[in-house]
Structure formats: C-alpha cells, structure tokens
Design a protein around this motif. Structure first.
Motif, PDB file in Angstrom:
ATOM      1  N   ARG A  61      -7.596 -12.063 -36.195  1.00  0.00           N
ATOM      2  CA  ARG A  61      -6.309 -12.566 -36.689  1.00  0.00           C
ATOM      3  C   ARG A  61      -6.582 -13.464 -37.891  1.00  0.00           C
ATOM      4  O   ARG A  61      -7.431 -14.352 -37.830  1.00  0.00           O
ATOM      5  CB  ARG A  61      -5.597 -13.341 -35.577  1.00  0.00           C
ATOM      6  CG  ARG A  61      -4.172 -13.761 -35.901  1.00  0.00           C
ATOM      7  CD  ARG A  61      -3.524 -14.396 -34.669  1.00  0.00           C
ATOM      8  NE  ARG A  61      -2.120 -14.708 -34.914  1.00  0.00           N
ATOM      9  CZ  ARG A  61      -1.674 -15.846 -35.408  1.00  0.00           C
ATOM     10  NH1 ARG A  61      -2.549 -16.821 -35.721  1.00  0.00           N
ATOM     11  NH2 ARG A  61      -0.386 -16.055 -35.608  1.00  0.00           N
ATOM     12  N   SER A  62      -5.841 -13.237 -38.974  1.00  0.00           N
ATOM     13  CA  SER A  62      -6.125 -13.954 -40.218  1.00  0.00           C
ATOM     14  C   SER A  62      -4.846 -14.408 -40.906  1.00  0.00           C
ATOM     15  O   SER A  62      -3.867 -13.660 -41.000  1.00  0.00           O
ATOM     16  CB  SER A  62      -6.914 -13.036 -41.158  1.00  0.00           C
ATOM     17  OG  SER A  62      -7.139 -13.665 -42.405  1.00  0.00           O
ATOM     18  N   ASN A  63      -4.875 -15.648 -41.382  1.00  0.00           N
ATOM     19  CA  ASN A  63      -3.816 -16.151 -42.244  1.00  0.00           C
ATOM     20  C   ASN A  63      -4.400 -17.230 -43.146  1.00  0.00           C
ATOM     21  O   ASN A  63      -5.628 -17.376 -43.229  1.00  0.00           O
ATOM     22  CB  ASN A  63      -2.610 -16.663 -41.436  1.00  0.00           C
ATOM     23  CG  ASN A  63      -2.966 -17.781 -40.465  1.00  0.00           C
ATOM     24  OD1 ASN A  63      -3.911 -18.551 -40.693  1.00  0.00           O
ATOM     25  ND2 ASN A  63      -2.222 -17.892 -39.370  1.00  0.00           N
ATOM     26  N   GLU A  64      -3.558 -18.001 -43.815  1.00  0.00           N
ATOM     27  CA  GLU A  64      -4.050 -18.982 -44.785  1.00  0.00           C
ATOM     28  C   GLU A  64      -4.880 -20.091 -44.146  1.00  0.00           C
ATOM     29  O   GLU A  64      -5.612 -20.811 -44.830  1.00  0.00           O
ATOM     30  CB  GLU A  64      -2.873 -19.594 -45.547  1.00  0.00           C
ATOM     31  CG  GLU A  64      -1.909 -20.352 -44.638  1.00  0.00           C
ATOM     32  CD  GLU A  64      -0.686 -20.865 -45.367  1.00  0.00           C
ATOM     33  OE1 GLU A  64      -0.870 -21.655 -46.322  1.00  0.00           O
ATOM     34  OE2 GLU A  64       0.432 -20.481 -44.985  1.00  0.00           O
ATOM     35  N   PHE A  65      -4.805 -20.223 -42.832  1.00  0.00           N
ATOM     36  CA  PHE A  65      -5.532 -21.291 -42.147  1.00  0.00           C
ATOM     37  C   PHE A  65      -6.857 -20.826 -41.550  1.00  0.00           C
ATOM     38  O   PHE A  65      -7.559 -21.615 -40.920  1.00  0.00           O
ATOM     39  CB  PHE A  65      -4.652 -21.903 -41.058  1.00  0.00           C
ATOM     40  CG  PHE A  65      -3.409 -22.551 -41.598  1.00  0.00           C
ATOM     41  CD1 PHE A  65      -3.476 -23.778 -42.242  1.00  0.00           C
ATOM     42  CD2 PHE A  65      -2.179 -21.916 -41.488  1.00  0.00           C
ATOM     43  CE1 PHE A  65      -2.337 -24.375 -42.761  1.00  0.00           C
ATOM     44  CE2 PHE A  65      -1.030 -22.504 -41.996  1.00  0.00           C
ATOM     45  CZ  PHE A  65      -1.105 -23.737 -42.637  1.00  0.00           C
ATOM     46  N   GLY A  66      -7.188 -19.571 -41.752  1.00  0.00           N
ATOM     47  CA  GLY A  66      -8.487 -19.099 -41.288  1.00  0.00           C
ATOM     48  C   GLY A  66      -8.457 -17.713 -40.685  1.00  0.00           C
ATOM     49  O   GLY A  66      -7.412 -17.060 -40.616  1.00  0.00           O
TER      50      GLY A  66
END
Length: 292
Positions: free
Chosen positions: A266-271
């Motif tokens: 799982r990926s987003n701007e926070f890691g």
C-alpha cells in the motif's frame, strides 16, 4: 526512488516516526504482493542496447551478473536459477525499459508453489513461463545505478504472449473509517518512550526472532514494554486493514490453509509499506530460511 526493502507498518514507529498514522488514514494505491522465486530482472541494458535477463544481481556494484545470451547465463548462474533464466531469455518479450518480477512457474498446470505460497489458477496455464511483474527501473548510466520509478503500484499492464503469462491482479480495500483508532493511537503515542534508530534495528531483530521461532511477542520480556505494546497497537490497525483487502488473482494457500497470498503493498504520499499477517506468512517464510 532507491530500491529499498519494504517495512512492516508496526516496525516503522519504533524510533518515533509516526507518519504511518497518516499513511493509514489517507487514500492509497494497493497492489498484490507475490511470493515468487527467484526474482527476475529483464529488459534492455542501457550500455549495450541489447536484451538481458538476470536476478537482482544485475544491480550489484561489483560482481555484476547481467546475461545478454544463453552463454552468459551459464557463465553467471547455475542450477535451478540458470534453468529458469534460460527459459526467461527464450520466452520473455523484449522490453525497452528495465523490469523486475517474481517467477511463478513453468506452464502446463494450474497449481504452482514457487516459494511458500501455493497459487491455484482457474485454468491450466498454456504459456511456457509465468511471471508477476511488479517494479520498473530507470538509470542514467549502468544497471548498478538503477533507481525505482515505481514499486508495486502504478505498474503498467503487460500483455500475455504465446510464451509468457503475466500475472497482475487488481487489488482494492473494502471501505472502513480508521479515524477513531488513529486518533487513539496518536494519544497513546504521548505515553511512549521511543528509541534511537540503532536500538530500533535491534528491536526489529528481536521481534523477528520471536516470529521466526513461533513464540508470542510478550511486551513484558522487553525493557521498553510500553513501546512494544504500542507496536502491537499499530500491528492491530494493520491487520484490520489487511482483513479488508481483496484481489482477483489466483487462489492462494500456505499448506492446506487458504490465505490472501503473500499480502499487499500500500502506497501513498506518507510512505509504502507491506501488509502481511506475520504470524502466518512471515513465520512460514522464516522456517524456509526466507525472511520477509
């Protein structure tokens, strides 16, 4: 982006980095993590402008093992890995970039156990090889200087050929509001004494040792019991999220037990973190000598 080993969300908080709480509560891309072996890297070598195959050893700084021919495969590799790379060199479609994927197996069946997880497809796979591509790379020079331009998420779709089956299932979350438990986790963090990065690495080793040996992680067995209890809290949030993950890939088993595969990324701007049920999958991997 540097090609780094993906962390478990709960491990990331040991040194006081709480950005994973924003990661939990923000929208993200989700992809299926496959348990193939070995990792195959292929594409076009920017130095020679020719097709190559190899393992992750193509990225070595010193003993670089890039095979541009069947002869070079035999020069650099041996045994089962060489056999798989010969098949990949013959059957993979040429690609202008650099790709990494997991080798799932040779065709002719519907059931494959490349590593710990057994995958069962809905039909017999007719192609010669089966690959689960997951990462694209680029480089301004040699392969040893390659960097990640995606990792698991945002992967382009590879079309099957007569010789190669590409496995790229879709993944999604069942909607759930994590705001209440994330708010609780933020409050509890104020009561925790976090450690420096060096001690955090030592704690990861100790925690993985418990999992490897099939022992329960008991906070009272650690000097910083409150930190380990907080680790459990973050782990429980992860497991709630993992329970809500779905995919349309092949059925997956560890032994006779149905599972969701190796897990998800799982990926987003926070890691970018991996969602894995450690007591099931990681323990099985450790028993085989593969730490994940």
């Amino acid at each position: 982006m540097k090609n780094t080993h993906l962390q478990h969300p709960e491990d990331s908080i040991l040194s006081g980095d709480l950005s994973v709480l924003d990661w939990f509560s923000s929208e993200a891309d989700l992809s299926v993590k496959f348990d193939g072996a070995p990792a195959i890297v292929w594409g076009t070598d920017p130095l020679t402008d020719t097709f190559f195959v190899g393992t992750k050893s193509v990225f070595n700084k010193r003993k670089i093992m890039i095979a541009h021919s069947h002869e070079e495969i035999d020069q650099f590799y041996s045994g089962n890995v060489a056999e798989i790379l010969h098949a990949c060199f013959t059957n993979l479609p040429h690609y202008s970039g650099i790709v990494q994927g997991d080798f799932i197996g040779f065709g002719g069946d519907d059931t494959f156990t490349p590593n710990t997880v057994t995958y069962i497809f809905d039909e017999i796979i007719d192609q010669n090889i089966i690959i689960a591509p997951h990462t694209l790379y680029a480089t301004d020079g040699e392969l040893k200087d390659a960097y990640t331009i995606n990792d698991m998420v945002g992967m382009e779709e590879f079309e099957d050929t007569k010789c190669c089956k590409f496995v790229q299932p879709s993944a999604w979350n069942v909607d759930e509001d994590f705001s209440e438990v994330i708010g609780f986790a933020r409050q509890m963090a104020q009561l925790v004494t976090f450690v420096d990065p060096l001690e955090a690495e030592s704690l990861k080793i100790a925690l993985n040792k418990c999992i490897r040996e099939g022992r329960d992680v008991d906070p009272e067995n650690f000097d910083n019991s409150r930190l380990i209890s907080y680790w459990f809290l973050i782990k429980s949030i992860k497991e709630d999220m993992l329970f809500l993950c779905r995919n349309n890939g092949p059925k997956s088993y560890i032994g006779n037990r149905r599972c969701g595969g190796e897990g998800y990324v799982r990926s987003n701007e926070f890691g970018m973190y991996k969602l894995i049920k450690r007591e099931i999958f990681s323990h099985a991997n450790f028993q085989m000598g593969v730490g994940k």
